[in-house]
Design a protein around this motif. Sequence first.
Motif: not given
Length: 388
Positions: A71-72, A74, A87-90, A92-93, A96, A119
């Motif tokens: 999920l992360f 990066e 970030s938007v990606e973080s 979302k992860s 979930s 986070w």
Amino acid sequence: MEVQARAPGKIILSGEHAVVHGSTAVAASINLYTYVTLRFSTPSDNQDSLKLELKDEGLDFSWSTSKLKELFPESTEPQSPKPPSFSVESAKSIESLIEGLNIPEAKISIASGVSAFLWLYTSIHGFKPATVSFTSELPMGSGLGSSASFCVALAAALLACTDFVSLDLKQQGWQSFQERQLDLVNKWAFEGEKIIHGKPSGIDNSVSAYGNIISFKSGNMTHMKANMSLKMLITNTKVGRNTKALVAGVSERTLRHPEAMAFVFNAVDSISKELALILQSRASDDVLSVTEKEEKIEELMEMNQGLLQSMGVSHVTIETVLRTTLKYKLASKLTGAGGGGCVLTLLPTLLSGFVVQKVIAELESCGFQCFTAEIGGKGVEINFDVSS
Ligand SMILES: Nc1ncnc2c1ncn2[C@@H]1O[C@H](COP(=O)(O)OP(=O)(O)OP(=O)(O)O)[C@@H](O)[C@H]1O
Ligand SMILES: C[C@@](O)(CCO)CC(=O)[O-]
Ligand SMILES: [Mg+2]
């Protein structure tokens, strides 16, 4: 390696909510703490997961390293000490991961704290297997800065185990951070507060990190040296509320009535500045006695409470505390985000212990919980000697 951090809660003496809109606020740390213990797994533990234990809630969560990696993608240990943006990606992860936890409905408010944890942890230590345990002396979601002390304690423990912060690993017991290290802890904690609060001013994490008494305006903090001691009774109405929703409510009211609310915020700014002056005035250049100062502070508290009411953040239980304490000629105001939570009552120096007992008994007969706390102590601290 095992490390423990503790970060204090706070009271806001004046200026909550208005501080989000650029007014001055004055806050002090209190001697109630959130504690976090961080232990990285060793090969002999055979643990390939990140575990979170929220001891007061009786909740344990665990995420496998492979799930976190997926999920992360990066996430690696940061090259720069500065926090990245959320970030938007973080987001979302994390969403979930939270959905998969099946948190009981009655405890769903914990989800924002768990999100901030995920986070902060993955941003600072990537996927490293570890067990992180929390306990707190602060009532959660009651206006005493439980969210900020959670983020400050966590950021401190996580950063203490990086090369960005150098501390004395051999020192026994609690040790403080140096100023520059505190700035870093505070920056990371602020990012965590954003996940919990939405739009925090930064006052709660700052006072939890640095301790003592601070005045705060538009992200700038001034450390204050109070020249009088204040004794505050804290009454917890036990009505749960959520700072994020209350802050959003005040912003919506401000959009509906921008001109009127600008006057309200200006009035709060003047109240906080006057309060800061009274607290800092020295005995040598004082024309006012302690009693006269206390009377002024009481009046400022009453005015601030009236303005908080006009922002829409009071509550029927808060009004009950105000009415009850007023019967004994004592001044009170809500502290923190309001909407329930905790109320402060100034206990003047010359007030008899008998009267204090009577007020407490009457407030407790309404189902509230009363306590006093020491004001203006140390900020966040770290302990590498966890076994002692
Ligand atoms: N010990 C903890 N463990 C897990 N989550 C926590 C803990 N303490 C606080 N939180 C998170 O913070 C939320 C409460 O934050 P909130 O800002 O609403 O109240 P507060 O910080 O106690 O009051 P205020 O912001 O008015 O000072 C909880 O619902 C939870 O998500
Ligand atoms: C309500 C508020 O002003 C204080 C909460 O303790 C929010 C903030 O400043 O972030
Ligand atoms: Mg909070």
